[in-house]
Design a protein around this motif. Sequence first.
Motif, PDB file in Angstrom:
ATOM      1  N   MET A   1       2.514 -22.817 -22.955  1.00  0.00           N
ATOM      2  CA  MET A   1       2.119 -23.878 -22.030  1.00  0.00           C
ATOM      3  C   MET A   1       2.235 -23.378 -20.592  1.00  0.00           C
ATOM      4  O   MET A   1       3.228 -22.750 -20.219  1.00  0.00           O
ATOM      5  CB  MET A   1       3.007 -25.110 -22.234  1.00  0.00           C
ATOM      6  CG  MET A   1       2.589 -26.322 -21.419  1.00  0.00           C
ATOM      7  SD  MET A   1       3.634 -27.764 -21.739  1.00  0.00           S
ATOM      8  CE  MET A   1       3.255 -28.066 -23.468  1.00  0.00           C
ATOM      9  N   SER A   2       1.225 -23.619 -19.767  1.00  0.00           N
ATOM     10  CA  SER A   2       1.210 -23.142 -18.389  1.00  0.00           C
ATOM     11  C   SER A   2       2.273 -23.848 -17.559  1.00  0.00           C
ATOM     12  O   SER A   2       2.546 -25.040 -17.736  1.00  0.00           O
ATOM     13  CB  SER A   2      -0.171 -23.386 -17.775  1.00  0.00           C
ATOM     14  OG  SER A   2      -0.131 -23.166 -16.383  1.00  0.00           O
ATOM     15  N   ILE A   3       2.848 -23.102 -16.598  1.00  0.00           N
ATOM     16  CA  ILE A   3       3.839 -23.707 -15.718  1.00  0.00           C
ATOM     17  C   ILE A   3       3.217 -24.807 -14.864  1.00  0.00           C
ATOM     18  O   ILE A   3       3.908 -25.731 -14.419  1.00  0.00           O
ATOM     19  CB  ILE A   3       4.499 -22.620 -14.834  1.00  0.00           C
ATOM     20  CG1 ILE A   3       5.726 -23.189 -14.110  1.00  0.00           C
ATOM     21  CG2 ILE A   3       3.503 -22.073 -13.814  1.00  0.00           C
ATOM     22  CD1 ILE A   3       6.813 -23.661 -15.005  1.00  0.00           C
ATOM     23  N   ASP A   4       1.901 -24.714 -14.605  1.00  0.00           N
ATOM     24  CA  ASP A   4       1.235 -25.749 -13.812  1.00  0.00           C
ATOM     25  C   ASP A   4       1.410 -27.134 -14.430  1.00  0.00           C
ATOM     26  O   ASP A   4       1.418 -28.149 -13.712  1.00  0.00           O
ATOM     27  CB  ASP A   4      -0.264 -25.443 -13.682  1.00  0.00           C
ATOM     28  CG  ASP A   4      -0.526 -24.180 -12.880  1.00  0.00           C
ATOM     29  OD1 ASP A   4       0.456 -23.605 -12.358  1.00  0.00           O
ATOM     30  OD2 ASP A   4      -1.688 -23.755 -12.785  1.00  0.00           O
ATOM     31  N   THR A   5       1.559 -27.180 -15.742  1.00  0.00           N
ATOM     32  CA  THR A   5       1.742 -28.455 -16.436  1.00  0.00           C
ATOM     33  C   THR A   5       3.002 -29.165 -15.945  1.00  0.00           C
ATOM     34  O   THR A   5       3.066 -30.412 -15.960  1.00  0.00           O
ATOM     35  CB  THR A   5       1.837 -28.215 -17.955  1.00  0.00           C
ATOM     36  OG1 THR A   5       0.686 -27.483 -18.390  1.00  0.00           O
ATOM     37  CG2 THR A   5       1.935 -29.523 -18.708  1.00  0.00           C
ATOM     38  N   PHE A   6       3.984 -28.391 -15.507  1.00  0.00           N
ATOM     39  CA  PHE A   6       5.271 -28.963 -15.117  1.00  0.00           C
ATOM     40  C   PHE A   6       5.396 -29.199 -13.612  1.00  0.00           C
ATOM     41  O   PHE A   6       6.411 -29.706 -13.150  1.00  0.00           O
ATOM     42  CB  PHE A   6       6.403 -28.053 -15.601  1.00  0.00           C
ATOM     43  CG  PHE A   6       6.465 -27.944 -17.099  1.00  0.00           C
ATOM     44  CD1 PHE A   6       7.181 -28.867 -17.845  1.00  0.00           C
ATOM     45  CD2 PHE A   6       5.770 -26.953 -17.762  1.00  0.00           C
ATOM     46  CE1 PHE A   6       7.235 -28.791 -19.225  1.00  0.00           C
ATOM     47  CE2 PHE A   6       5.808 -26.864 -19.149  1.00  0.00           C
ATOM     48  CZ  PHE A   6       6.543 -27.785 -19.881  1.00  0.00           C
ATOM     49  N   HIS A   7       4.352 -28.827 -12.864  1.00  0.00           N
ATOM     50  CA  HIS A   7       4.401 -29.054 -11.412  1.00  0.00           C
ATOM     51  C   HIS A   7       4.602 -30.527 -11.059  1.00  0.00           C
ATOM     52  O   HIS A   7       5.417 -30.851 -10.173  1.00  0.00           O
ATOM     53  CB  HIS A   7       3.144 -28.509 -10.741  1.00  0.00           C
ATOM     54  CG  HIS A   7       3.149 -27.018 -10.617  1.00  0.00           C
ATOM     55  ND1 HIS A   7       2.098 -26.310 -10.074  1.00  0.00           N
ATOM     56  CD2 HIS A   7       4.080 -26.087 -10.962  1.00  0.00           C
ATOM     57  CE1 HIS A   7       2.384 -25.019 -10.086  1.00  0.00           C
ATOM     58  NE2 HIS A   7       3.566 -24.850 -10.631  1.00  0.00           N
ATOM     59  N   PRO A   8       3.900 -31.464 -11.713  1.00  0.00           N
ATOM     60  CA  PRO A   8       4.131 -32.876 -11.381  1.00  0.00           C
ATOM     61  C   PRO A   8       5.573 -33.309 -11.604  1.00  0.00           C
ATOM     62  O   PRO A   8       6.117 -34.098 -10.819  1.00  0.00           O
ATOM     63  CB  PRO A   8       3.170 -33.619 -12.313  1.00  0.00           C
ATOM     64  CG  PRO A   8       2.069 -32.638 -12.577  1.00  0.00           C
ATOM     65  CD  PRO A   8       2.760 -31.309 -12.650  1.00  0.00           C
ATOM     66  N   ALA A   9       6.223 -32.801 -12.633  1.00  0.00           N
ATOM     67  CA  ALA A   9       7.621 -33.154 -12.891  1.00  0.00           C
ATOM     68  C   ALA A   9       8.524 -32.630 -11.789  1.00  0.00           C
ATOM     69  O   ALA A   9       9.462 -33.312 -11.339  1.00  0.00           O
ATOM     70  CB  ALA A   9       8.070 -32.607 -14.241  1.00  0.00           C
ATOM     71  N   LEU A  10       8.265 -31.405 -11.334  1.00  0.00           N
ATOM     72  CA  LEU A  10       9.030 -30.839 -10.233  1.00  0.00           C
ATOM     73  C   LEU A  10       8.917 -31.711  -8.986  1.00  0.00           C
ATOM     74  O   LEU A  10       9.916 -32.061  -8.359  1.00  0.00           O
ATOM     75  CB  LEU A  10       8.524 -29.433  -9.896  1.00  0.00           C
ATOM     76  CG  LEU A  10       8.942 -28.252 -10.769  1.00  0.00           C
ATOM     77  CD1 LEU A  10       8.143 -27.021 -10.387  1.00  0.00           C
ATOM     78  CD2 LEU A  10      10.416 -27.971 -10.601  1.00  0.00           C
ATOM     79  N   LEU A  11       7.677 -32.047  -8.648  1.00  0.00           N
ATOM     80  CA  LEU A  11       7.443 -32.800  -7.420  1.00  0.00           C
ATOM     81  C   LEU A  11       8.020 -34.203  -7.509  1.00  0.00           C
ATOM     82  O   LEU A  11       8.587 -34.721  -6.536  1.00  0.00           O
ATOM     83  CB  LEU A  11       5.943 -32.846  -7.129  1.00  0.00           C
ATOM     84  CG  LEU A  11       5.270 -31.480  -6.936  1.00  0.00           C
ATOM     85  CD1 LEU A  11       3.773 -31.646  -6.710  1.00  0.00           C
ATOM     86  CD2 LEU A  11       5.898 -30.719  -5.779  1.00  0.00           C
ATOM     87  N   SER A  12       7.907 -34.819  -8.671  1.00  0.00           N
ATOM     88  CA  SER A  12       8.442 -36.169  -8.860  1.00  0.00           C
ATOM     89  C   SER A  12       9.960 -36.173  -8.723  1.00  0.00           C
ATOM     90  O   SER A  12      10.535 -37.060  -8.075  1.00  0.00           O
ATOM     91  CB  SER A  12       8.032 -36.712 -10.227  1.00  0.00           C
ATOM     92  OG  SER A  12       8.633 -37.967 -10.471  1.00  0.00           O
ATOM     93  N   PHE A  13      10.613 -35.174  -9.312  1.00  0.00           N
ATOM     94  CA  PHE A  13      12.066 -35.095  -9.210  1.00  0.00           C
ATOM     95  C   PHE A  13      12.495 -34.966  -7.755  1.00  0.00           C
ATOM     96  O   PHE A  13      13.433 -35.641  -7.308  1.00  0.00           O
ATOM     97  CB  PHE A  13      12.586 -33.901 -10.008  1.00  0.00           C
ATOM     98  CG  PHE A  13      14.062 -33.667  -9.819  1.00  0.00           C
ATOM     99  CD1 PHE A  13      14.997 -34.344 -10.590  1.00  0.00           C
ATOM    100  CD2 PHE A  13      14.520 -32.785  -8.843  1.00  0.00           C
ATOM    101  CE1 PHE A  13      16.356 -34.151 -10.402  1.00  0.00           C
ATOM    102  CE2 PHE A  13      15.881 -32.581  -8.648  1.00  0.00           C
ATOM    103  CZ  PHE A  13      16.800 -33.270  -9.430  1.00  0.00           C
ATOM    104  N   ILE A  14      11.835 -34.098  -7.000  1.00  0.00           N
ATOM    105  CA  ILE A  14      12.208 -33.867  -5.598  1.00  0.00           C
ATOM    106  C   ILE A  14      12.017 -35.133  -4.775  1.00  0.00           C
ATOM    107  O   ILE A  14      12.859 -35.475  -3.930  1.00  0.00           O
ATOM    108  CB  ILE A  14      11.398 -32.689  -5.030  1.00  0.00           C
ATOM    109  CG1 ILE A  14      11.823 -31.392  -5.722  1.00  0.00           C
ATOM    110  CG2 ILE A  14      11.587 -32.566  -3.516  1.00  0.00           C
ATOM    111  CD1 ILE A  14      10.903 -30.224  -5.465  1.00  0.00           C
TER     112      ILE A  14
END
Length: 420
Positions: A1-14
Motif C-alpha cells: 500500500m502506498s504511503i500516500d494513502t496515509f497522508h490524510p491520517a497524518l494531516l488529520s492527526f496534526i
Amino acid sequence: MSIDTFHPALLSFIEQAHPDQIEFLREVVRVPSDNPPGDCAPLGRRAEALLTALGFAVEALPVPEAQVRANGMVSATNLIVRKRFGEGGPVIALNAHGDVVPPGQGWTHDPYGGDVVQDPQHGPVMYGRGVAVSKSDFATYTWALLALLEAQRQGAPLRGTVELHLTFDEEAGGEIGPGYLLAGGYSKPDYAISAGFSYGITSAHNGCLHVEVAVRGQQAHAAMPDTGVDALEAATHVLGRLYAFRETLAQRRSATPGIGSPTLTVGLIEGGINTNVVPDLVTFRIDRRMIPEEAGSDVEGELRALVEDAVAQRPGATATVRRIMRAEPLVPLAGSERLIEPLRRHAQAVMGAEIPVQGVPLYTDARHYTQHGVPTVLYGAGPRTLMEARGHNTDENLRLNDLLKATKVVALTLADLLSE
C-alpha cells in the motif's frame, strides 16, 4: 500500500493535536534558558518530563561539568528520543536547540510568558524568547514524530528510525550539543534536518570566527606620555586596518543564493587604567562571518596576519590573537537532495507558495552533522525571515499557523523517506 494513502491520517492527526502542541511549546518557552550564562539543564529536565508524558522514552545525556565550563556555560543536558519503524531504512535526526540569547530590554510581552495574541492578518501569534529560534522546532519535530506513530498504528508501511536531538548550546557554538552527540557516538544518522524556516529550505550557511585581540603597550603618567607605549593608539591603528579590510571582503561574493559576502564586525572593546594613565592594554573581539567557499583555518590565518602586520607598525606595542570560537560553514553534501525534494514538494503544497532552496548568512548547529558526513538541511517552523519573527530581538514571535503547516511538511517528508 502506498504511503500516500496515509497522508490524510497524518494531516488529520496534526490538525486535531495542534492545541496540545501549542501548550507544549508554551511550556518550553516558559523555562528561561538564556545563553549566556548558559544554565540550560532546567529546560532539559522540563523538556524530558513533557516528552515522557507524551509516551516517549527519553535518553538524557548530561554534559560533564568540565566540558560545560570550557564552553563558557553553566549546565547542559542533551536529549535523544529514538523511534524505530521496522527494520532497515534510514536513520533521520531532527535537531533543534533550546538555548536562547538573553531577552534584553523593551519587550511589550513577557519574554517567558508564551502569550498568544490574535493577529487580524496572521491568526494566533505566540510571543517569547526562543519561540521562533528554535524552541518552536521542539514542537514541530515532536508532533511530526507523533503523527508518524499514528500512521504506523493505522498500518503505514514505514521502515527506518527517527531521532529527536534536543540540544542546548547553539548560541555558544554547538560543540557540547550536536558536536558532543556525534563525536561521542551517541547517534549515527544517515540524514539530518535542523531547525529552520517554513517558507524556505536552507542548504548552506555561513561560518563564524570569533577572536579576541589583546593589544599591549606600557603604562605611563599622562603628563609624560612619551615614557610609555599607548596601547589604545596602537589598537586604533589595528582597528583602522581591520575596517579598511572590510572593503576587500565586500568584493568576495558567494555563489550560493542568499549568502552575499563575508563580513567583519568589532562587537566589544575595553581597556585603559584611568583617565590620567597611558593605557597599557586594550582588548576587542571580532566577529568574522565566512561564506561557504571559505575555510576557517584560512580565514583565521588571514586575520592573524593582518593584526600582526598592523601592530608591527607601532614600535613597542604587541598583539596576541586568541580564538574564542570557529564554526565552519554549512556546505551541501551529496545526498542532501533526498531531503530537499520531498521537503520542497510538500512545503509548496502545504504553504501554497514557491519554496526556495538557498543559503543564509547566519550559522547554526547543522554544520556539525555535515562535518560528520551527514547530509543536512534546515527546515522547521518559522517565518519567511528572521526579521519577521524578531529573532534575537524584542517581542520575538511565531505565527502558530506556520507551526501547524511546518509540522505537516516535516511529517509528510519523513513518511516519504521511511517508505522508500
